[in-house]
Write a protein that holds these residues in place. Structure first.
Motif, short mmCIF file in Angstrom:
data_model
loop_
_atom_site.label_atom_id
_atom_site.label_comp_id
_atom_site.label_asym_id
_atom_site.label_seq_id
_atom_site.Cartn_x
_atom_site.Cartn_y
_atom_site.Cartn_z
N GLY B 141 11.06 10.01 32.88
CA GLY B 141 12.02 11.08 33.11
C GLY B 141 13.29 10.90 32.29
N MET B 142 13.74 9.65 32.18
CA MET B 142 14.94 9.37 31.40
C MET B 142 14.68 9.60 29.91
N GLN B 143 13.47 9.25 29.47
CA GLN B 143 13.14 9.49 28.06
C GLN B 143 13.17 10.99 27.76
N GLN B 144 12.66 11.78 28.72
CA GLN B 144 12.64 13.23 28.48
C GLN B 144 14.07 13.78 28.47
N ARG B 145 14.93 13.22 29.31
CA ARG B 145 16.34 13.64 29.29
C ARG B 145 16.98 13.28 27.95
N ALA B 146 16.62 12.11 27.43
CA ALA B 146 17.16 11.71 26.12
C ALA B 146 16.69 12.70 25.05
N SER B 147 15.45 13.17 25.17
CA SER B 147 14.97 14.10 24.16
C SER B 147 15.66 15.46 24.29
N ILE B 148 16.06 15.82 25.52
CA ILE B 148 16.85 17.04 25.70
C ILE B 148 18.24 16.85 25.08
N ALA B 149 18.80 15.65 25.29
CA ALA B 149 20.10 15.35 24.68
C ALA B 149 20.03 15.47 23.16
#
Lengths: 288, 258
Positions: B141-149
């Protein structure tokens, strides 16, 4: 370090088989000698004799080890009888060939990945090049390079070595440079990245694990290439030359010790690359 | 309301060995600035393909689509949108901050500007302090947030998201949905969002586009009456359930002729 147990057991088994073979192959000569002297040796006498002949058909492991010790540690490295001296000659040409082959392999891989024409025209020839026996090609390369005036004996050896080593690098790098998936390439497309940018930022880093695998195969191939290159030159230096001279003068210890020196050298080179690979991939977050 | 994306009689046909596949047919749609538009439908309905056409990753075979009044290609070259894929696709050899800098480096932002933007978007996706970590040190989930960032780091007004939470579990998904709404409110971006999930589509969107397959076409467009402020428990209200029902009806209608 978990692999030490199995590796040691295989090693012990190999040495045991080797000793058995030593007795079996050298006993003929022992019996001949005894017969001439009118003696009937006991089994233990036969075994003892087969292990310590001057010119055995198959030298025993301890004889090879002794020869290796004498020609490395007990000789000055500048001596023509030192395996360190000969090993260095071979190593130098190997590294030259390795550098040349790797550069060629990477350059061709880049060309093939970016150009359909290159792929159609170069790839089949790269494959064909590896089907030609190198022993047939080596003398030609040596003759050609001396006839165009290259004095340095290392150059033809390095060319032969590069000839063997560029191929695994080429194949590995083509696969590596093509390894980014469609999503990764799409992402760079949405940034409007140029071809050179996506090469440097994505394709090159992703190909690194493939490169190291290829380099390990490549350096072993480069060493084989150099030794093959030393055989037909009438060279008097290098591990290949030691094998040839040992054969011509009926000195099996010389052949076997040169053989082992080559194997140890190859093992060391592959190990060094393996260590560099581990460190690099760990730092890149790509360690398996 | 200014129109950001406009599709007129759009069609896309893939030529395959088994004959032509009509991925998109007769697509007419208008997306306004600040809209949160979800595309929902079964596999093969062309929702991802439509998003890819908007992003100039596919070329339509007929009709027309404009993004900010220009062609998708011009919009792409003007860096008009950020794209988020189903997989985070972070580079393992770069830190989280390094990954977010990737588009900035390519687009030639100054070093100082890069650092400032990285801090800002990390804060937006609640990953402040994780910039120096490597992707493998973060949860999915954090990786996906990083990709949104990463998609937010440059000034694109449009965010295109192709099932960004599809590979995550329900609890993480709920949390990310909430965060995404916050982020949308704060940044006022126009978002195109592809999903398989009816609750997700209804919860997030101001406009829900229900699509059906063979050929890929729009079955229904639902303007959501839900307010902009949406706590998670809005999903138990009658309004929410009513919209969800209408989406389900639309999906069923699309399947009726199978």
């Amino acid at each position: 370090m978990k692999s030490i147990g199995p590796v040691l057991s295989v090693l012990i088994a190999l040495v045991a088989i080797w000793y058995g073979a030593t007795v079996w192959m050298n006993s003929g000569w022992t019996y001949d000698q005894a017969e001439r002297k009118g003696l009937t040796p006991s089994f233990s006498e036969v075994v003892q004799d087969t292990m310590n002949q001057k010119r055995p058909r198959l030298p025993a492991p301890h004889q090879v080890a002794e020869e290796l010790w004498k020609t490395t540690v007990e000789k000055k490295v500048t001596s023509k009888r030192s395996l360190v001296f000969h090993g260095w000659i071979t190593l130098r040409a190997t590294l030259m060939g390795f550098a040349l082959g790797t550069a060629l392999g990477i350059a061709l891989a880049v060309a093939i990945v970016y150009s359909r024409v290159m792929e159609m025209s170069v790839m089949p020839w790269a494959v064909i090049s590896q089907t030609i026996p190198i022993v047939a090609l080596a003398p030609m390369i040596i003759v050609l390079s001396s006839s165009i005036g290259i004095e340095d004996r290392n150059v033809p050896k390095a060319i032969i070595s590069a000839y063997l080593c560029f191929f695994p690098v080429l194949v590995g790098m083509v696969k590596g440079l093509r390894s980014p998936d469609a999503m990764q390439l799409d992402l760079l497309r949405t940034y409007g990245a140029s071809g050179i940018t996506s090469f440097l930022k994505l394709r090159l880093p992703t190909s690194v694990p493939y490169l190291f695998t290829s380099l390990k195969i490549g350096i072993a191939a480069a060493l084989v290439g150099t030794i093959v290159g030393e055989l037909p030159t009438g060279a008097i230096r290098g591990l290949g030359a030691r094998i040839l001279i040992g054969d011509q003068f009926g000195n099996p210890m010389m052949i076997w010790s040169a053989l082992f020196a080559a194997a140890i050298l190859a093992g060391a080179l592959v190990t060094i690359l393996g260590i560099v690979q581990n460190i690099t991939l760990k730092r890149m977050g790509m360690a398996q | 309301m200014t129109s950001v994306i406009q599709a007129t009689d759009l069609a896309l046909t893939f030529q395959t060995n088994d004959g032509p596949v009509h991925a998109l047919k007769d697509i007419n749609l208008e997306i306004n600035k600040g809209d949160f538009v979800s595309f929902i439908g079964p596999s093969g309905c062309g929702k991802t393909t439509f998003l890819r056409v908007i992003a100039d990753l596919e070329k339509p075979t007929a009709g027309e689509v404009t993004v900010n009044g220009v062609t998708p290609e011009q919009a792409r070259k003007a860096r008009a949108y950020g794209y988020v894929f189903q997989a985070a696709g972070l580079y393992p050899w770069r830190t989280i901050a390094g990954n977010i800098k990737l588009p900035l480096e390519i687009m030639g932002y100054s070093k100082a500007d890069q650092a400032e933007r990285v801090d800002r978007v990390l804060e937006l996706v609640e990953l402040s302090g994780f910039g120096k970590k490597f992707p493998w040190q973060l949860s999915g989930g954090m990786q996906q947030r990083a990709s949104i960032a990463r998609a937010l780091a440059f000034d694109a007004d449009i965010l295109l998201m192709d099932e960004p939470f599809g590979a995550l579990d329900e609890i993480v998904r709920d949390h990310l949905n909430e965060q995404l709404l916050q982020l949308w409110k704060r940044t006022n971006k126009t978002i195109g969002f592809v999903t398989h999930s009816i609750p997700e589509a209804v919860y997030l969107s101001t406009k829900i586009v229900v699509m059906s397959p063979r050929p890929g076409r729009i079955a229904d467009v639902i303007e959501s009456p839900l307010p902009k402020e949406r706590p998670l428990d809005i999903r138990d209200t009658p309004e929410f359930l009513e919209i969800a029902h209408r989406v389900r009806e639309g999906l069923r209608a699309g399947h009726a002729d199978d």
